[in-house]
Design an enzyme around this catalytic site. Sequence first.
Site, PDB file in Angstrom:
ATOM      1  N   GLY A 172      12.460 -39.463  -2.452  1.00 42.12           N
ATOM      2  CA  GLY A 172      11.911 -40.651  -3.092  1.00 42.12           C
ATOM      3  C   GLY A 172      10.611 -41.104  -2.447  1.00 42.12           C
ATOM      4  N   ARG A 185      10.792 -24.137  -6.511  1.00 46.95           N
ATOM      5  CA  ARG A 185      11.750 -24.095  -5.390  1.00 46.95           C
ATOM      6  C   ARG A 185      11.862 -22.707  -4.788  1.00 46.95           C
ATOM      7  NH1 ARG A 185      16.598 -27.482  -8.058  1.00 46.95           N
ATOM      8  NH2 ARG A 185      15.678 -29.530  -7.736  1.00 46.95           N
ATOM      9  N   TRP A 211      15.737 -39.247 -17.904  1.00 48.83           N
ATOM     10  CA  TRP A 211      14.872 -38.294 -17.242  1.00 48.83           C
ATOM     11  C   TRP A 211      13.448 -38.712 -17.477  1.00 48.83           C
ATOM     12  CZ3 TRP A 211      16.947 -35.153 -13.871  1.00 48.83           C
ATOM     13  CH2 TRP A 211      18.280 -34.734 -14.029  1.00 48.83           C
ATOM     14  N   CYS A 222       0.062   0.987   7.506  1.00 43.83           N
ATOM     15  CA  CYS A 222      -0.457   1.365   6.189  1.00 43.83           C
ATOM     16  C   CYS A 222      -1.835   1.991   6.327  1.00 43.83           C
ATOM     17  CB  CYS A 222      -0.552   0.139   5.287  1.00 43.83           C
ATOM     18  SG  CYS A 222       1.055  -0.517   4.860  1.00 43.83           S
ATOM     19  N   ASN A 276       8.360 -39.650   0.802  1.00 41.01           N
ATOM     20  CA  ASN A 276       7.066 -39.082   0.388  1.00 41.01           C
ATOM     21  C   ASN A 276       5.900 -39.806   1.059  1.00 41.01           C
ATOM     22  OD1 ASN A 276       8.397 -37.315  -1.255  1.00 41.01           O
ATOM     23  ND2 ASN A 276       7.821 -38.295  -3.187  1.00 41.01           N
ATOM     24  N   GLU A 283       0.848  -1.204   0.000  1.00 39.85           N
ATOM     25  CA  GLU A 283       0.000   0.000   0.000  1.00 39.85           C
ATOM     26  C   GLU A 283       0.880   1.249   0.000  1.00 39.85           C
ATOM     27  OE1 GLU A 283       0.101  -2.598   2.021  1.00 39.85           O
ATOM     28  OE2 GLU A 283      -1.723  -2.834   3.196  1.00 39.85           O
TER      29      GLU A 283
HETATM   30  C1  AOF Z   1       4.154  -7.058   4.429  1.00 39.29           C
HETATM   31  N1  AOF Z   1       3.898  -6.480   3.246  1.00 39.29           N
HETATM   32  O1  AOF Z   1       2.585  -5.385   1.889  1.00 39.29           O
HETATM   33  C2  AOF Z   1       1.746  -5.961   3.994  1.00 39.29           C
HETATM   34  C3  AOF Z   1       2.015  -6.601   5.235  1.00 39.29           C
HETATM   35  O2  AOF Z   1       7.507  -6.887   9.558  1.00 39.29           O
HETATM   36  P1  AOF Z   1       6.654  -5.766   9.090  1.00 39.29           P
HETATM   37  O3  AOF Z   1       6.683  -4.579   9.978  1.00 39.29           O
HETATM   38  O4  AOF Z   1       6.925  -5.418   7.657  1.00 39.29           O
HETATM   39  O5  AOF Z   1       5.140  -6.241   9.198  1.00 39.29           O
HETATM   40  C4  AOF Z   1       4.744  -7.433   8.627  1.00 39.29           C
HETATM   41  C5  AOF Z   1       3.252  -7.643   8.811  1.00 39.29           C
HETATM   42  O6  AOF Z   1       2.515  -6.613   8.191  1.00 39.29           O
HETATM   43  C6  AOF Z   1       2.778  -8.905   8.150  1.00 39.29           C
HETATM   44  O7  AOF Z   1       2.902 -10.010   8.989  1.00 39.29           O
HETATM   45  C7  AOF Z   1       1.335  -8.597   7.838  1.00 39.29           C
HETATM   46  O8  AOF Z   1       0.544  -8.893   8.955  1.00 39.29           O
HETATM   47  C8  AOF Z   1       1.296  -7.096   7.635  1.00 39.29           C
HETATM   48  N2  AOF Z   1       1.092  -6.666   6.216  1.00 39.29           N
HETATM   49  N3  AOF Z   1       3.250  -7.127   5.392  1.00 39.29           N
HETATM   50  O9  AOF Z   1       5.266  -7.542   4.622  1.00 39.29           O
HETATM   51  C9  AOF Z   1       2.743  -5.925   2.980  1.00 39.29           C
HETATM   52  N4  AOF Z   1       0.562  -5.406   3.739  1.00 39.29           N
HETATM   53 ZN    ZN Z   2       1.356  -2.406   6.036  1.00 39.88          ZN
END
Ligand code: AOF
Ligand code: ZN
Length: 345
Positions: free
Chosen positions: A280, A186, A172, A86, A284, A53
């Site tokens: 393997g 990954r 493969w 935000c 699994n 945001e």
């Molecule tokens: C994110 N990215 O775009 C939004 C998040 O460690 P901080 O302070 O960056 O906070 C992480 C928390 O913020 C995350 O666990 C989630 O609850 C909220 N939103 N986090 O990294 C974002 N919108």
């Molecule tokens: Zn945020």
Amino acid sequence: MNYEKYMKICIQLAKQAEGEVSPNPLVGCVILDKDGNQISTGFHKKYGENHAERDALLKLKNGEENEGTLIVNLEPCSHYGKTPPCADLIIERGIKKVVIGMRDVNPIVAGNGIKKLKDAGIEVIEDVLSDECKKLNEIFIKNMTKNLPFIAIKTATTLDGKIATSSGSSKWITSEKSRKEVKNIRKRYDAILTTSSTILADNPTMEHKKKIILDRKLKTNLESKIYKSGEIYLFNESLDMFEGGINFIKTPSNQEKLDLEFVIKKAWQLGIKSILIEAGGHLNGEAIKCADKIYHFIAPKITCDNSSLSCFDSKKINSISESKNFVFSSIEMFEPDILLTYYPC
Ligand code: AOF
Ligand code: ZN
């Protein structure tokens, strides 16, 4: 207003940071002006950097977002973390409507972001494409709600579910396109996990930042390719030390099988939020009990070999009613193979 279209854009934006934001969620954001024109986008690019945001709002300098709409796949945060809340910035910038894909499962946010917005007189629309948004952040949701890593299994088989012939020939089964896709998969996971049997059979490189290796009796040669790169966590029954760049982790001994639950809990303590198992049939077959997701590549080949190795191999069952059930999630072509993705019911 068709917000689903914009939520899809948020998801696409968020996905660009796959592999970069752990342990944080993947988040994308779109901003519309008061007439509904798209004026900005943003996403959370890297752990510790601006939230989606904030990224989208800070690109706007002339107040054109005033009375506009902000669309985001996760509830805006309400806490002071690495960055200020935000929700506060959204209020400050005069946004009139916020459209959200899912509520935040992080207990320090969980509804507080929405409350803050509503208290400031902002209209909040929830649950737009919520299933897709939850899938996007399935790792984050498992971590926050269960305090455990998300466990995925990747396997590659013939149409008859075989991973190798009885003599061990497996190169493969799947195509180069499929193997390339494995590298993309990954990236979504903090660590990959494999076993001594796989290393002894294939001597794979498995390029990755963190590698968990299960080798109870320390049978693998530490000169094997897998040990050449990445952080190594070697679970075994005799050593507990850090030496030669390898974290040797001692597991309970005198057990018939290696205790996978112990490994998973230990991984969580080590800060590993998600694991991709690439091993393997025996592992699994064990891991299927705790797996959250399966990536199953299938090549259009049939071995017809009744002693070739199966991708999920465990105890005999008597009735089909005892089998474990799954729901298919997606099917994609990686010519000439398919990738089936499924989840336990
Ligand atoms: C994110 N990215 O775009 C939004 C998040 O460690 P901080 O302070 O960056 O906070 C992480 C928390 O913020 C995350 O666990 C989630 O609850 C909220 N939103 N986090 O990294 C974002 N919108
Ligand atoms: Zn945020």
